[in-house]
Scaffold this active site. Structure first.
Site, PDB file in Angstrom:
ATOM      1  N   ARG A  81       1.650   0.128  -3.416  1.00 14.63           N
ATOM      2  CA  ARG A  81       0.842   0.444  -2.247  1.00 14.63           C
ATOM      3  C   ARG A  81       0.977   1.934  -1.978  1.00 14.63           C
ATOM      4  O   ARG A  81       2.030   2.400  -1.565  1.00 14.63           O
ATOM      5  CB  ARG A  81       1.311  -0.393  -1.049  1.00 14.63           C
ATOM      6  CG  ARG A  81       0.843   0.136   0.281  1.00 14.63           C
ATOM      7  CD  ARG A  81       0.889  -0.858   1.392  1.00 14.63           C
ATOM      8  NE  ARG A  81       2.181  -1.474   1.672  1.00 14.63           N
ATOM      9  CZ  ARG A  81       3.206  -0.869   2.258  1.00 14.63           C
ATOM     10  NH1 ARG A  81       3.167   0.388   2.590  1.00 14.63           N
ATOM     11  NH2 ARG A  81       4.321  -1.540   2.485  1.00 14.63           N
TER      12      ARG A  81
ATOM     13  N   HIS B   5       1.753   0.539   5.156  1.00 18.01           N
ATOM     14  CA  HIS B   5       1.385  -0.883   5.335  1.00 18.01           C
ATOM     15  C   HIS B   5       0.097  -0.989   6.142  1.00 18.01           C
ATOM     16  O   HIS B   5      -0.846  -1.665   5.754  1.00 18.01           O
ATOM     17  CB  HIS B   5       2.545  -1.603   6.036  1.00 18.01           C
ATOM     18  CG  HIS B   5       2.206  -2.956   6.572  1.00 18.01           C
ATOM     19  ND1 HIS B   5       1.849  -4.012   5.756  1.00 18.01           N
ATOM     20  CD2 HIS B   5       2.169  -3.435   7.841  1.00 18.01           C
ATOM     21  CE1 HIS B   5       1.608  -5.068   6.501  1.00 18.01           C
ATOM     22  NE2 HIS B   5       1.784  -4.762   7.769  1.00 18.01           N
TER      23      HIS B   5
ATOM     24  N   TYR C 152      10.955   4.732   4.618  1.00 18.47           N
ATOM     25  CA  TYR C 152      11.589   3.817   3.664  1.00 18.47           C
ATOM     26  C   TYR C 152      11.337   4.142   2.193  1.00 18.47           C
ATOM     27  O   TYR C 152      11.776   3.435   1.319  1.00 18.47           O
ATOM     28  CB  TYR C 152      11.198   2.358   3.961  1.00 18.47           C
ATOM     29  CG  TYR C 152       9.705   2.083   4.036  1.00 18.47           C
ATOM     30  CD1 TYR C 152       8.969   1.842   2.885  1.00 18.47           C
ATOM     31  CD2 TYR C 152       9.040   2.051   5.271  1.00 18.47           C
ATOM     32  CE1 TYR C 152       7.613   1.577   2.949  1.00 18.47           C
ATOM     33  CE2 TYR C 152       7.682   1.790   5.338  1.00 18.47           C
ATOM     34  CZ  TYR C 152       6.968   1.552   4.184  1.00 18.47           C
ATOM     35  OH  TYR C 152       5.625   1.291   4.246  1.00 18.47           O
TER      36      TYR C 152
END
Lengths: 322, 378
Positions: free
Chosen positions: B274, B278, B287
């Site tokens: 990705r 998100h 992260y």
């Protein structure tokens, strides 16, 4: 009652090839209570299917089958075993019609044997109706008589909306002089019935507590009470008019069910009756329910479950004086 | 007295052996290859179908443009939220391309691009994320289940639908999409088990994009790969490079063929990444590091295919430009559709709860109606 339920599924399956029964042990064994007895033999395993043991999977697969045009009748073996399926029930079964603006209704019947009084061990006796009635999009019905077991199950399977069909376990063995061939008033979903007429107070009840209330009404005659008994038969939709008319006639009301009292269906019914009948009421609407405890072990369940005496004691409290 | 001293102990007693037991099936053919399957940049690319690859290319470019446009609409407040599939376009598009008209797609909330690639109007696909209604299309008309937000709960639906279709003798395959995080959910496991036991014509496509919001795969599972999970249920697991559209298409098409022929379900793990956060509510820098993102940038699905097709003379500058022009047309239509303010009827709140409205809902609808009338008069 058990045979009436079997007969209802059998007749529905014979009339409509899209009706499929599924669940754990429903095939060869005929269900742990034998409610699906003979269906696999008569209609084949594709129509009455033993599924893997996974309630979310059973109900989730039923959603997909209903999306494709079938009418699944799902058996959740026991009340407390249905909980793993709650996400499917609440997020999908109850909402699919709404999510798709009517394009995709889900005609699923979810049969849940519920309630205590049979000496079952832990996790086999919950009265879980409050969870279901709090979920918009579901119908929730529960028969108390053999005739209604047949009629309501037929109506549930025929419904284009999902129905949680609560089967009072302790009434499975109740008998009646009745056969589906006989002309019978098959109730639609959402109709309550006055089971006993009376003038001094109304007992509002459903499912496993109906025989108890009828018994209490007989016993109350000695005390000079002439009790009316209303069997709700359907918790959602709730037949408010039948209840309100009865309470307006009698002026007093007690709601009786074995589910926990706090946040139970009785709380909602009492509130509605109070709102609609305030000026007709001679006393506050009272409730007789199971205690607000986890379902007790079998040897103690008689202390938890409402009995005739507890109902009569509560009726006596309707002699309201400020 | 010890056990050995008991009367009759030792002497001639031999325990009865357990009844004969053997595994029900040979696990080896179900196991995925340890390396993700690739076509682009390998010898397997020699047998590429030029027409199919040109279509794949055009769809990829359109998909990337769709992602960019939807992200822009989020920034303009036209979409409440948009979970991007930049970097994952090959999976989304291949999933739509391998299905026949009668087949069904079961997308998660992230898979609007798959729905668009299957032919759904982009505005309808984004209805949920725009906030005007939960599902903007008739699922039966498009054979696309409503976008599913609760994780993995659409997978048992795919199994049930495929099973029902097979019971009716219909030639229907269901393809269900889920992310790496979704494979931890109970419904994932129950769906795979049901599908394998019923030999339902289902293909499960896991897009392993590295993170479940912020949680990396290593904290999600201890399995060697997600494709390995198939073996425990008795279905083949396949591992594929999710950025290589030729490979994803081939693996998915094979699984669909197998399902259609009665061969049962397949679990496919597409390894991808990705590239964006998100959703717009997420801060991916908390992260993961730039180096990782850069490494995946070098493995971009569009560039991979463009390089291969250009080198083989399957596509030229004019073809590339044509794909970009086509994508711009889609983007303009999407902008236009989204800029028109949707007209909602508040009374719809009560219209589709039940087939027949209950007394309770009629009462509540009356309350809302009078509130609306009061607003109108004010």
């Amino acid at each position: 009652m058990a045979q009436a339920l079997t007969r209802a599924m059998r007749d529905a399956m014979a009339e409509d090839p899209t009706v499929h029964v599924m669940g754990e042990d429903v095939g060869t064994l005929g269900g742990v209570f034998r409610i699906t007895d003979g269906l696999a033999k008569e209609f084949g395993e594709d129509r009455c299917t033993d599924t893997p043991l996974a309630e979310a999977g059973i109900l989730g697969a039923a959603v997909g089958m209903a999306m494709y045009g079938l009418r699944p009748v799902v058996e959740m073996q026991f009340d407390a075993f249905a909980y793993p399926a709650f996400e499917q029930l609440i997020s999908h079964v109850a909402k699919m019609r709404n999510r798709t603006r009517g394009a995709m209704p889900l005609p699923i019947t979810i049969r849940v044997p519920y309630g205590g009084g049979i000496g079952g061990v832990e996790h086999h006796c919950d009265s879980s109706e409050a969870y279901y009635v709090a979920t918009p999009g579901l119908h929730v019905v529960t028969p108390a008589t053999v005739e209604d077991a047949y009629g309501l199950l037929r109506a549930s399977i025929a419904s284009d909306d999902p129905v949680v069909f609560l089967e009072p376990k302790r009434l499975y063995w109740s008998k009646a002089d009745w056969s589906p061939e006989a002309p019978a008033a098959v109730p639609g979903i959402g109709k309550a019935l006055v089971r006993r007429t009376g003038t001094s107070a109304t007992l509002i009840t459903y499912g496993p507590s109906l025989p108890l209330c009828l018994e209490a009404a007989e016993a109350a005659r000695e005390e000079g009470w002439d009790l009316e008994v209303v069997d709700l038969r359907s918790l959602v939709p709730f037949d408010e008019e039948t209840v309100v008319q009865s309470v307006r006639r009698t002026g007093r009301a007690v709601v009786v069910h074995e589910a926990n009292g706090f946040g139970g269906p009785g709380a909602e019914i009492a509130a509605r009756v109070t709102e609609r009948c305030f000026h007709h009421l001679e006393a506050p609407v009272l409730r007789v329910t199971g205690f607000d405890i986890p379902y007790p072990p079998p040897m103690l369940e008689k202390h938890h479950l409402p009995g005739v005496d507890r109902i009569l004691d509560t009726v006596a409290r309707l002699q309201w004086e400020n | 007295m010890t056990v050995q001293e008991l009367p009759g102990a030792g002497a001639s007693h031999r325990p009865t052996p357990p009844p004969a037991w053997r595994p029900r099936t040979d696990a080896a053919p179900l196991l995925p290859d340890p390396e993700p399957y690739r076509v682009l940049g390998t010898e397997a690319a020699d047998r590429l179908d030029p027409a199919l690859m040109r279509r794949c290319y055009a769809e990829l470019v359109r998909g990337r443009r769709y992602n960019a446009q939807a992200t822009a609409l989020t920034k303009q407040g036209r979409l409440a939220v948009y979970p991007s599939t930049v970097g994952q376009e090959a999976c989304e598009i291949a999933a739509a391309m391998v299905l026949e008209d009668q087949d069904w797609l079961f997308p998660s909330y992230r898979d609007t691009l798959a729905a668009v690639a299957r032919g759904l109007d982009p505005v309808q696909a984004l209805t949920l994320l725009r906030g005007d209604w939960h599902t903007g299309y008739d699922p039966r008309e498009h054979r696309i289940a409503p976008l599913c937000t609760p994780l993995a709960t659409q997978l048992p639906h795919a199994v049930g639908l495929a099973h029902a279709a097979r019971l009716r003798g219909d030639d229907v395959v269901a393809l269900a999409m889920v992310g790496d995080g979704g494979t931890s959910e109970g419904d994932f496991h129950e769906a795979l088990n049901f599908a394998a036991v019923w030999q339902a014509p289902v293909v499960f496509l896991v897009q392993n994009n590295g993170f479940a919001i912020s949680v990396p795969l290593a904290k999600q599972t201890a399995a060697p790969t997600l494709a390995h999970k198939a073996v425990g249920y008795g279905m083949p697991g396949r591992l594929v490079d999710g950025n290589d559209i030729a490979a994803v298409h081939e693996v998915l098409a094979e699984a669909v063929r197998r399902a259609r022929a009665g061969g049962g379900p397949t679990l496919i793990e597409a390894v991808t990444y990705r590239m964006e956060a998100h959703t717009n509510a997420d801060d991916a820098t908390r992260y993961r590091g730039d180096a990782e993102v850069e490494a995946w940038k070098a493995h971009d699905p569009i560039e991979l295919l463009e390089r291969e097709l250009t080198a083989r003379g399957i596509i030229d500058e004019a073809g590339i430009q044509a794909a970009r022009d086509e994508a711009e047309v889609m983007a303009a239509a999407l902008r236009e559709g989204m800029n028109a303010d949707p007209v909602l009827d508040p009374m719809d709140l009560f219209a589709h709860v039940y087939a027949e409205q209950t007394d309770r809902l009629r009462e509540q609808a009356a309350v809302l109606r009078s509130e609306l009338e009061a607003e109108d008069q004010a």
